[in-house]
Enzyme design. Structure first.
Site, PDB file in Angstrom:
ATOM      1  N   GLU A  78      -7.096  -0.044   8.285  1.00 25.68           N
ATOM      2  CA  GLU A  78      -6.528  -0.818   7.182  1.00 25.68           C
ATOM      3  C   GLU A  78      -5.031  -1.075   7.391  1.00 25.68           C
ATOM      4  OE1 GLU A  78      -8.179   1.914   4.260  1.00 25.68           O
ATOM      5  OE2 GLU A  78      -9.541   0.336   3.638  1.00 25.68           O
ATOM      6  N   HIS A  97      -2.366   3.514   0.057  1.00 27.12           N
ATOM      7  CA  HIS A  97      -3.685   2.949  -0.245  1.00 27.12           C
ATOM      8  C   HIS A  97      -4.657   4.103  -0.439  1.00 27.12           C
ATOM      9  CE1 HIS A  97      -7.462   0.943  -0.059  1.00 27.12           C
ATOM     10  NE2 HIS A  97      -7.773   1.438   1.116  1.00 27.12           N
ATOM     11  N   HIS A  99      -8.665   5.533  -2.194  1.00 25.59           N
ATOM     12  CA  HIS A  99      -9.987   5.240  -2.742  1.00 25.59           C
ATOM     13  C   HIS A  99     -10.211   6.188  -3.924  1.00 25.59           C
ATOM     14  CE1 HIS A  99     -11.523   3.820   1.518  1.00 25.59           C
ATOM     15  NE2 HIS A  99     -10.412   3.214   1.135  1.00 25.59           N
ATOM     16  N   TYR A 124       4.434   4.522 -19.042  1.00 24.60           N
ATOM     17  CA  TYR A 124       4.643   4.844 -17.624  1.00 24.60           C
ATOM     18  C   TYR A 124       3.774   3.999 -16.714  1.00 24.60           C
ATOM     19  CZ  TYR A 124       8.147   8.206 -18.536  1.00 24.60           C
ATOM     20  OH  TYR A 124       9.331   8.758 -18.913  1.00 24.60           O
ATOM     21  N   HIS A 164     -13.451  -0.992  -3.848  1.00 27.81           N
ATOM     22  CA  HIS A 164     -12.705  -0.320  -2.794  1.00 27.81           C
ATOM     23  C   HIS A 164     -11.609   0.574  -3.405  1.00 27.81           C
ATOM     24  CE1 HIS A 164     -10.703  -1.024   1.417  1.00 27.81           C
ATOM     25  NE2 HIS A 164     -10.608   0.236   1.015  1.00 27.81           N
TER      26      HIS A 164
END
Ligand code: ZN
Length: 220
Positions: A78, A97, A99, A124, A164
């Site tokens: 990725e 990134h 999951h 926040y 994803h």
């Protein structure tokens, strides 16, 4: 000027952040990847097939801002997503990134607004994430996602990949990780509130807040 001028310290920071995210259940197995941009514009990324719980400083991979492998182990598959965010956001020196469970669950919902999938349930969340566009599903490693991610990153520092997980850029790795964690917790609140009358922040209340992902000094 980049945040990360000392490569050795930057490697340590990536490993510490990776292990912290893993230890707190924000990544599992060999999912999730982190990166920082160094002063020479090269990127240090977690490698392909590695667990963020066990990755070491020597195992980090290096690419250029087009995702081309320069040295070290092969980068995450990725890496092109990270590179797209760095090209689009010159002030971003870190990308996270994940999951993570609730954000991934959110990414599979069919009833959300793809322009902005989460309401501002807390101040926040509004300050650290703000707007969260949903990018359509692409198979892992599908490079057609690259142009779409780059275009989205020009106007948003965070996005959610359908079925994803989230991608988040910030000036520093600490800010990107904080935003990723805030997103995960807000996604959890969203599911907890399902079926309950809910009052998100009003547009005026959200607009009155100062976004947190701004450039500020950080060691390393
Ligand atoms: Zn992924």
């Amino acid at each position: 000027m980049t945040t990360y001028t000392d490569e050795t310290a930057a490697r340590t920071l990536v490993v510490e952040s990776a292990r912290s995210l893993f230890a707190r259940g924000l990544t599992h197995g060999s999912t999730g990847n982190l990166s920082v941009r160094l002063a020479d514009q090269s990127l240090l990324l977690t490698p392909t097939g590695s667990s963020l719980g066990t990755v070491t400083e020597a195992e980090l991979s290096r690419t250029d801002v087009h995702g081309r492998h320069l040295d070290g182990p092969r980068p995450t598959k990725e890496a092109f997503l990270h590179a797209a965010f760095y090209r689009a956001r010159p002030t971003a020196d870190a990308v996270v990134h994940l999951h993570s469970t609730y954000a991934a669950a959110l990414s599979a919902r069919a009833d959300l607004d793809p322009v902005d999938v989460l309401p501002p349930l807390t101040a926040y969340y509004a300050m650290r994430v703000g707007t969260l566009p949903l990018l359509p599903y692409h198979a892992p490693g599908d490079r057609t996602l690259e142009a779409l991610a780059e275009e989205t990153a020009r106007t948003h520092h965070a996005c959610l990949l359908a079925n994803h997980g989230p991608v988040i850029a910030a000036a520093t790795l600490g800010q990107a990780a904080d935003a990723a964690e805030e997103l995960e917790e807000t996604a959890k609140l969203f599911f907890l509130l399902h079926g309950h009358p809910t009052r998100p922040l009003t547009p005026e209340q959200a607009a009155a807040l100062t976004p947190i992902p701004s450039r500020r000094p950080e060691t390393a």
